[in-house]
Design a protein around this motif. Sequence first.
Motif, PDB file in Angstrom:
ATOM      1  N   LYS A  10       0.481  -1.264  -0.239  1.00  0.00           N
ATOM      2  CA  LYS A  10       0.196  -0.085   0.119  1.00  0.00           C
ATOM      3  C   LYS A  10       0.749   0.858  -0.171  1.00  0.00           C
ATOM      4  O   LYS A  10       0.492   2.263  -0.163  1.00  0.00           O
ATOM      5  CB  LYS A  10      -0.989  -0.020   1.226  1.00  0.00           C
ATOM      6  CG  LYS A  10      -0.002   0.173   2.251  1.00  0.00           C
ATOM      7  CD  LYS A  10      -1.220   0.043   3.617  1.00  0.00           C
ATOM      8  CE  LYS A  10      -0.132   0.322   5.279  1.00  0.00           C
ATOM      9  NZ  LYS A  10      -1.864   0.405   6.311  1.00  0.00           N
ATOM     10  N   ILE A  11       1.876   0.638   0.544  1.00  0.00           N
ATOM     11  CA  ILE A  11       3.291   2.249   0.612  1.00  0.00           C
ATOM     12  C   ILE A  11       3.546   2.749  -1.176  1.00  0.00           C
ATOM     13  O   ILE A  11       3.361   3.793  -1.436  1.00  0.00           O
ATOM     14  CB  ILE A  11       4.265   1.979   1.589  1.00  0.00           C
ATOM     15  CG1 ILE A  11       3.635   2.309   2.843  1.00  0.00           C
ATOM     16  CG2 ILE A  11       4.544   3.527   1.413  1.00  0.00           C
ATOM     17  CD1 ILE A  11       1.790   3.468   3.222  1.00  0.00           C
ATOM     18  N   THR A  12       4.434   1.549  -1.640  1.00  0.00           N
ATOM     19  CA  THR A  12       5.122   1.676  -2.736  1.00  0.00           C
ATOM     20  C   THR A  12       4.019   0.873  -3.911  1.00  0.00           C
ATOM     21  O   THR A  12       4.815   2.172  -4.896  1.00  0.00           O
ATOM     22  CB  THR A  12       6.550   0.497  -2.657  1.00  0.00           C
ATOM     23  OG1 THR A  12       5.282  -0.292  -2.506  1.00  0.00           O
ATOM     24  CG2 THR A  12       7.187   0.817  -1.476  1.00  0.00           C
ATOM     25  N   GLY A  13       3.220   0.759  -4.033  1.00  0.00           N
ATOM     26  CA  GLY A  13       2.390   0.616  -4.981  1.00  0.00           C
ATOM     27  C   GLY A  13       3.025  -0.708  -6.134  1.00  0.00           C
ATOM     28  O   GLY A  13       2.499  -0.844  -6.926  1.00  0.00           O
ATOM     29  N   LEU A  14       4.146  -1.407  -5.276  1.00  0.00           N
ATOM     30  CA  LEU A  14       4.282  -3.004  -6.009  1.00  0.00           C
ATOM     31  C   LEU A  14       3.388  -3.788  -5.444  1.00  0.00           C
ATOM     32  O   LEU A  14       3.008  -3.890  -4.944  1.00  0.00           O
ATOM     33  CB  LEU A  14       5.815  -2.961  -5.068  1.00  0.00           C
ATOM     34  CG  LEU A  14       6.513  -2.305  -5.983  1.00  0.00           C
ATOM     35  CD1 LEU A  14       8.218  -2.635  -4.581  1.00  0.00           C
ATOM     36  CD2 LEU A  14       7.267  -1.848  -6.923  1.00  0.00           C
TER      37      LEU A  14
END
Length: 605
Positions: free
Chosen positions: A222-226
Amino acid sequence: DPHGRFSIDPQFGIIRSKKQLDYETQSVAVLTVQSQLGNSPVYSSTQVNISVIDINDNPPVFLTKSDKVTISHTQPPGTAVYIAHAEDKDSGLNGAIKYSIASKQSNAFSIDPSLGVVNLTRTVFADKQQEYTLHIAAEDCGSPPLTSLLMVDSLAAKIVILDINDNSPSFMSSPLSYVMEDVEVGFLVQHIIAKDPDEGRNGQVTYHILSGNENKAFVLDKITGLLTTAQLLDREIQEHYSLTVMALDDGSPALSATQVLTIIVLDVNDETPIFLKQFYETAVRENQDPGEFVIVVEAVDRDTGLNSLLRYEILPGTDYEKFKMNSDSGELVTTASLDRETQEVFSIKGNSCHDLGSPLRSSTAQLYLTVLDENDHNPLFAKTQYQISVREDLEEGSAILDLFASDEDDGLNGEVTYSLIDDTFGVFAIDSVTGSIVTTKALDRETKSQYTFRAVASDCSTHLPRSTTVSVVVHVDDVNDNDPVFLQNPIRAFVPAETCVNETVATVRAEDVDLGSNGAVVFSLMIAETVFQIDAKTGDIILQEPLASNEFSTQLLVMASDQGIPPRTATAMVIIFTEEQEEEISFSRSLYEASVPENSAAGGH
């Protein structure tokens, strides 16, 4: 040597440098050296490669001498705020650069020694210090190392105006992604990126999957979008996914945006072709022209593209020469006319199918082919002609000969029945199933000694039956079933009284219609006699003694016997008298009576 950097001793061949060499200008010199012996017009040449070895004679040089950046006081520690970049013309360690902060006014910054990235080590506040000056050194790894300094002036913090959350995140990444089905768990599928122009928390975006991930095939940071795989994929089970992804900022109230991300799972050749049947069974008629359709075999491959494009073939084996398979369609046809009587069954074990993937994957199935019969063979008798001899005293209904005919065809085409043609005078018949020839009435060699007729063997085909005939010759062998028959009975012989001794006075004749010894007749006197004697073969009656008077008369009883076993006989009366007694001869009775059984044989006494 276009730049004239080298010289050569013309006598000893020693090459010397004429000018200062510079690795950065020319690292390799390729010289062609020519030699000549005396005044000979023949030359010889060789190539000399001279490699210039680098020395650490160039310091690192920054591409910019100074720079100025502005950052927000809200940047968290670890934020990259500047990138210093220097170049060193030397090679190897002489050109490898290490970065460092030469003088620090604060411990708020650090630098990556390899990349030259300047990061915040803590939060900076403009109310405490608005400007920082960093002296960054670039030092190569040569020996001794060379150093350059870069001054970054006026690192000033600006006053930040409090932001309001008036912008929703906006997706920057593509809504379409492709991934191979054989990737391992944790493989990066897509870097989802959304931008929010707001400042601070209002612009901080987190990522969430709203739908489409029910089987939990993917996981999203949810932070990096990976977006990465959470389990192994299988295109044959699911070939695409539609994930609804939400980008949510951290404002209050929070704003969001959604994007449907389509993930296409690309095929790898991980499926083996599978025949619809592992065992195919079919039939084809014999004697058809080459190219006759036999069967279509079919396989399926759950892969796509070339991985699912199939090719069929018959692997070399014992029964493959008479067939050809269409590599595209799987259609099997004959390459030669088949003959059921030569080979009735073909078992093609190497019926193969492979895809066009890399590497190829293949499977096999077995084909069992039965050649159906056509009525192309006549029944064949074991002999070209049958001859047999039978006794004439065979009982009615006796079997005299068993015919046998074989037919190489199958079923009704090979089932044989028998019949007789030509006139057998009602004497013979044949069993239509067994081929046994039997008598239908009593034989009589004396009436007919040989029968010649034809027997027919026919198959039972319902369409154009075939047949063969054979000649049968039946010889009727003689049995001793006939008595001798005298040609004359009684015999009257007139003998003069002066007849000489050993003179034939009469001859009896008898016939026997039997053959051989059964028909060979011998004669004898039934009562011993001294005056007369009979020749057993010729039947001649011979005078043995002179007659006693001119009024002599006698009666001789002569028996005719054949030489069969047992012999059959007949008798005759021979009356001998002199001339003077000729008129006085008379029968002993005026009437003779006898009882004769019916069916008595001819010649019976």
